[in-house]
Design an enzyme around this catalytic site. Sequence first.
Site, mmCIF file in Angstrom:
data_model
loop_
_atom_site.group_PDB
_atom_site.id
_atom_site.type_symbol
_atom_site.label_atom_id
_atom_site.label_comp_id
_atom_site.label_asym_id
_atom_site.label_seq_id
_atom_site.Cartn_x
_atom_site.Cartn_y
_atom_site.Cartn_z
ATOM 1 N N ALA A 83 33.115 -52.542 -32.161
ATOM 2 C CA ALA A 83 32.796 -51.120 -32.308
ATOM 3 C C ALA A 83 31.286 -50.953 -32.275
ATOM 4 O O ALA A 83 30.536 -51.851 -32.662
ATOM 5 C CB ALA A 83 33.356 -50.568 -33.616
ATOM 6 N N LYS A 94 33.182 -46.058 -29.856
ATOM 7 C CA LYS A 94 33.250 -47.167 -28.920
ATOM 8 C C LYS A 94 32.864 -46.667 -27.528
ATOM 9 O O LYS A 94 32.916 -45.480 -27.258
ATOM 10 C CB LYS A 94 34.665 -47.762 -28.883
ATOM 11 C CG LYS A 94 35.053 -48.451 -30.206
ATOM 12 C CD LYS A 94 36.466 -48.997 -30.215
ATOM 13 C CE LYS A 94 36.794 -49.861 -29.035
ATOM 14 N NZ LYS A 94 35.842 -50.980 -28.843
ATOM 15 N N GLU A 103 40.022 -49.454 -23.214
ATOM 16 C CA GLU A 103 40.148 -49.911 -24.601
ATOM 17 C C GLU A 103 41.151 -49.040 -25.355
ATOM 18 O O GLU A 103 41.975 -49.544 -26.124
ATOM 19 C CB GLU A 103 38.780 -49.877 -25.291
ATOM 20 C CG GLU A 103 37.838 -50.969 -24.790
ATOM 21 C CD GLU A 103 36.409 -50.812 -25.279
ATOM 22 O OE1 GLU A 103 35.641 -51.777 -25.106
ATOM 23 O OE2 GLU A 103 36.064 -49.753 -25.830
#
Length: 221
Positions: A83, A94, A103
């Site tokens: 992160a 992110k 992601e």
Amino acid sequence: MTQDELKALVGRAALAYVVPGTVVGVGTGSTVNCFIDALATMKDRIAGAVSSSVQSTARLRGHGITVLDANEVDHIPVYIDGADEIDHRGFMIKGGGAALTREKIVADLADRFVCIADESKLVDVMGRYPLPVEVITMAAAQVARRFTTTYGGQATVRAGVTTDNGNLILDVRGLQITDPMAMETEVNQWPGVVTVGIFARHRARVCLLGTSQGVRTLDFD
């Protein structure tokens, strides 16, 4: 410890959350690279990996780890990723590596998100780190203006970057993200936005935080 040593520490610690015999979700970034290197030590005990980026896929395959397409998998027990910022509820920013959309797709397959990060990423209120937003090209200026009028943020196109999906990244500065869930929901509805880099719906359930005293485990369940 150096930042690289902290990343290696949490990368190894994340192996404890890998479920033997299953497919592992693997994120993107320098901390995740340390996890991938550690994962190679148990590659014969997993069924493979689903990767969130071309870069991570190449590193996994370089270690001889089977990489499956996300369309081949209906769910995975755990997704392990880093992160850019994480707060004390497990909400994250992110997208520093421009892989936020993929992601989020892999995170959506997972029963549990395990975040690996160094202690500098833990914040009380997110927004110090510029918020990444993946946008289609024709909407970039329109979305940037909307951030200014709606949230008072200043959005700029990340120079020289095209995502694995062929889109642009806006980096939005000057935000204080006090209600991550509401902002994520709102921005994701704007025309031209592919994904905003707020992970609220897909928040971390565990964070392995690298500190000078070792790995600190934050549990958000």
